[in-house]
Design a protein around this motif. Sequence first.
Motif, PDB file in Angstrom:
ATOM      1  N   TRP A 171      28.108  75.027  73.460  1.00  0.00           N
ATOM      2  CA  TRP A 171      28.852  74.076  72.627  1.00  0.00           C
ATOM      3  C   TRP A 171      29.572  73.026  73.450  1.00  0.00           C
ATOM      4  O   TRP A 171      29.548  71.849  73.118  1.00  0.00           O
ATOM      5  CB  TRP A 171      29.823  74.853  71.744  1.00  0.00           C
ATOM      6  N   GLU A 172      30.184  73.428  74.563  1.00  0.00           N
ATOM      7  CA  GLU A 172      30.923  72.497  75.419  1.00  0.00           C
ATOM      8  C   GLU A 172      30.226  72.227  76.750  1.00  0.00           C
ATOM      9  O   GLU A 172      30.776  71.557  77.612  1.00  0.00           O
ATOM     10  CB  GLU A 172      32.339  73.024  75.673  1.00  0.00           C
ATOM     11  N   ASN A 173      29.025  72.742  76.958  1.00  0.00           N
ATOM     12  CA  ASN A 173      28.289  72.536  78.200  1.00  0.00           C
ATOM     13  C   ASN A 173      27.884  71.066  78.299  1.00  0.00           C
ATOM     14  O   ASN A 173      27.121  70.578  77.468  1.00  0.00           O
ATOM     15  CB  ASN A 173      27.056  73.449  78.215  1.00  0.00           C
ATOM     16  N   SER A 177      25.419  69.361  75.735  1.00  0.00           N
ATOM     17  CA  SER A 177      26.219  68.543  74.806  1.00  0.00           C
ATOM     18  C   SER A 177      26.026  68.918  73.347  1.00  0.00           C
ATOM     19  O   SER A 177      25.949  68.053  72.479  1.00  0.00           O
ATOM     20  CB  SER A 177      25.928  67.049  75.005  1.00  0.00           C
ATOM     21  N   ARG A 179      28.048  70.219  71.020  1.00  0.00           N
ATOM     22  CA  ARG A 179      29.094  69.723  70.114  1.00  0.00           C
ATOM     23  C   ARG A 179      29.019  68.211  69.956  1.00  0.00           C
ATOM     24  O   ARG A 179      29.040  67.687  68.843  1.00  0.00           O
ATOM     25  CB  ARG A 179      30.488  70.121  70.604  1.00  0.00           C
ATOM     26  N   ARG A 180      28.901  67.500  71.063  1.00  0.00           N
ATOM     27  CA  ARG A 180      28.910  66.038  71.000  1.00  0.00           C
ATOM     28  C   ARG A 180      27.677  65.506  70.258  1.00  0.00           C
ATOM     29  O   ARG A 180      27.776  64.551  69.485  1.00  0.00           O
ATOM     30  CB  ARG A 180      29.014  65.462  72.403  1.00  0.00           C
TER      31      ARG A 180
END
Length: 190
Positions: A171-173, A177, A179-180
């Motif tokens: 999710w935040e890797n 990306s 989430r983004r």
Amino acid sequence: MKKLGFGLMRLPQCADGSIDLEQVKHMVDDFMAAGFTYFDTAYVYGDGASEKAAKTCLVDRYPRESYQIATKLNGWMGCHDEESAKKEFEVSLERLGCGYIDYYLLHAVKEDNLHFYNDWHLWDFIKEKKAQGLIKHIGFSYHDQPELLDQLLNEHPEVDFVQLQLNYADWENPAVSSRRNYEVHCHGTY
């Protein structure tokens, strides 16, 4: 409405390495019995064995209106020119034997292969197939950064959907990306 896709990328195999079609039939039956209808394959999965398995285990066994099938045109793996890339559509339609494709995707679009999809006019090609009634919804699967996703959505307002590589573990890797990309897809300016 239930939303879950049955991925036909990695299917159970027999001892000889072939797809265990009887096991896949049971899996398809369980999936359909649970009220799900979306099946996802691609021209390149298993060198075509995935699409053929979808025909045997789903298309030949269920009424056409009871399921939705997605497959993908891979414009950079094994293609040598525009003609060979476009030929994938006809081959997929024949392998699947389903008359039309519900969801047709340009496969694994990212910055380092985008030129194939652009230079070989594949965006226009899938629009034409949709206009002919051979595709119900056009889109692309995506494996890159959110800035390019936003650009593509603005450049191609004709797409009906995007299939994101979405892994909650990433999710935040920053390399994935998740989430983004999800935020661009859901809340972008396109």
